[in-house]
Design an enzyme around this catalytic site. Structure first.
Site, short mmCIF file in Angstrom:
data_model
loop_
_atom_site.label_atom_id
_atom_site.label_comp_id
_atom_site.label_asym_id
_atom_site.label_seq_id
_atom_site.Cartn_x
_atom_site.Cartn_y
_atom_site.Cartn_z
N VAL A 127 -23.81 37.03 75.90
CA VAL A 127 -22.38 37.00 75.62
C VAL A 127 -22.09 35.76 74.75
O VAL A 127 -21.42 35.82 73.73
CB VAL A 127 -21.58 36.90 76.95
CG1 VAL A 127 -20.09 36.79 76.68
CG2 VAL A 127 -21.89 38.09 77.84
N GLY B 209 -10.65 32.94 79.47
CA GLY B 209 -11.17 34.08 78.69
C GLY B 209 -11.52 35.21 79.65
O GLY B 209 -10.98 35.28 80.76
N HIS C 96 -29.81 29.54 85.38
CA HIS C 96 -29.12 30.33 84.34
C HIS C 96 -29.31 31.84 84.58
O HIS C 96 -29.88 32.55 83.74
CB HIS C 96 -29.61 29.93 82.95
CG HIS C 96 -28.66 30.31 81.85
ND1 HIS C 96 -28.51 29.59 80.70
CD2 HIS C 96 -27.80 31.36 81.74
CE1 HIS C 96 -27.61 30.18 79.92
NE2 HIS C 96 -27.16 31.25 80.55
#
Ligand SMILES: O=C(O)C(=O)CO
Length: 352
Positions: free
Chosen positions: A108, A189, A319
């Site tokens: 993304v 967002g 992550h």
């Protein structure tokens, strides 16, 4: 003999097994570099990629592809399907040659792609769009609870046989829950918004957010736009969800940490570069803030002896906030499709 050594192994095999014509076809195909070999081949797009391109890749069992190998493999390629840890900058592009027409990232975020350099060469770029917003929002809540309710410490009490001793001695006056809390979302967002929606279900009392402008969706949730410093000073939980850009690098620095409550919990699943990590270590060590849950950090992978790893008020994960099967499958098919469409000159699914 020397000529034979230069031929790639796939072609050698074909010389041995099938016709010269087939080998020649492979040699003349444009080259595609996949930066790892474990993209789930869930979509027919991969069959098309195999038809269209001579594909090179790197075994994930070896870890991340080192930059020098990346640069070497990319030379002469027409297409690149990469991960967020593969920085595509001027040096990489200068050395890749003039064939590169299309890049798709399996992510993304796109802070690893130097868009000015890429665009100035006429190369098209695709991302996977907002595919992981819900999944990362769930993870944000998970990290917030894991840190605030001290999952890691409590697991360690059991592991060290100290359940009884520790449980009776636990001081719980500084432990806060989400119910009734003020939560701050840095950047409302797609991921920030989904996080805010989930937080409502936990009965938080107030949602603050930062953004360049008032967000209608935020207003609908009763969230309030505030300056970053106010958000840092007033929030019990702070979720960093904005994109990393030149303007947001080290957005949360020493000043912002010093404004935070001593019980504040910070969660970052976006990019490590958004925080001044050295300052964060200091504030966590000195218990000037309550704790942190980090899925992203600098560097990645983080060395096992890094000071962050030693802290008992910090939960670290490698992550992986978007790593569910459904999200990986969708990222995989979207990025493969982006390569095909981009190479053919058609609009990509998500194009930058
Ligand atoms: O999709 C992204 O941007 C991620 O960081 C997940 O790897």
């Amino acid at each position: 003999m020397r000529f034979w050594k230069l031929i790639n192994p796939q072609v050698k095999q074909l010389f041995g097994k099938t016709s010269f014509y087939r080998a020649f076809t492979i040699m003349s195909k444009p080259k595609l570099l996949l930066t790892r070999d474990d993209y789930p081949r869930v979509s027919p797009a991969y069959d098309i990629l195999e038809e269209m391109f001579d594909i090179d890749t790197y075994p994930v069992s070896e870890g991340r592809m080192p930059r020098d190998i990346f640069i070497e493999k990319l030379k002469g390629c027409s297409a690149l399907l990469c991960n967020p840890h593969q920085k595509v900058d001027k040096e990489v592009l200068d050395r890749s040659g003039e064939n590169l027409k299309v890049i798709a990232t399996f992510s993304v975020g796109h802070d690893h792609l130097h868009l000015d350099e890429i665009k100035s060469r006429g190369i098209r770029v695709g991302t996977v769009g907002p595919v992981s917003s819900d999944t990362v929002a769930e993870y944000n809540i998970g990290l917030a609870i894991a840190v605030s309710r001290r999952f890691q410490q409590r697991h360690n009490w059991i592991a060290s046989g100290e359940w009884d001793l520790k449980q009776t001695q636990t001081i719980i006056s500084d432990i806060i829950g989400l119910k009734g809390a003020t939560v701050g979302i840095v950047g409302l967002g797609n991921i920030g918004l989904e996080t805010a929606k989930l937080l409502k279900a936990f009965k938080v009392s107030k949602i603050l957010y930062t953004s360049r402008r008032v967000k209608e969706e935020g207003t609908a949730l009763g969230a309030q736009l505030v300056p970053l410093d106010t958000l840092c000073a007033e929030s019990d939980f702070i979720f960093v969800t904005c994109a990393l850009t030149k303007d947001t690098e080290q957005l949360i620095g020493r000043k912002q940490f010093s404004l935070m409550k001593p019980t504040a919990i910070l969660v970052n699943t976006s990019r490590g570069g958004l925080l001044d990590q050295e300052a964060l270590v200091e504030f966590l060590k000195d218990k000037k803030i309550g704790g942190a849950g980090l899925d992203v950090m600098i560097p990645e992978p983080l060395p096992a002896d890094h000071p962050l790893v030693q802290l008992d008020n910090c939960v670290l994960t490698p992550h992986t906030s978007s790593a569910t099967k459904a999200v990986r499958d969708e990222k995989s098919s979207t990025s493969a499709e982006n390569i095909i469409r981009g190479y053919k000159g058609e609009p990509m699914i998500y194009e930058l």
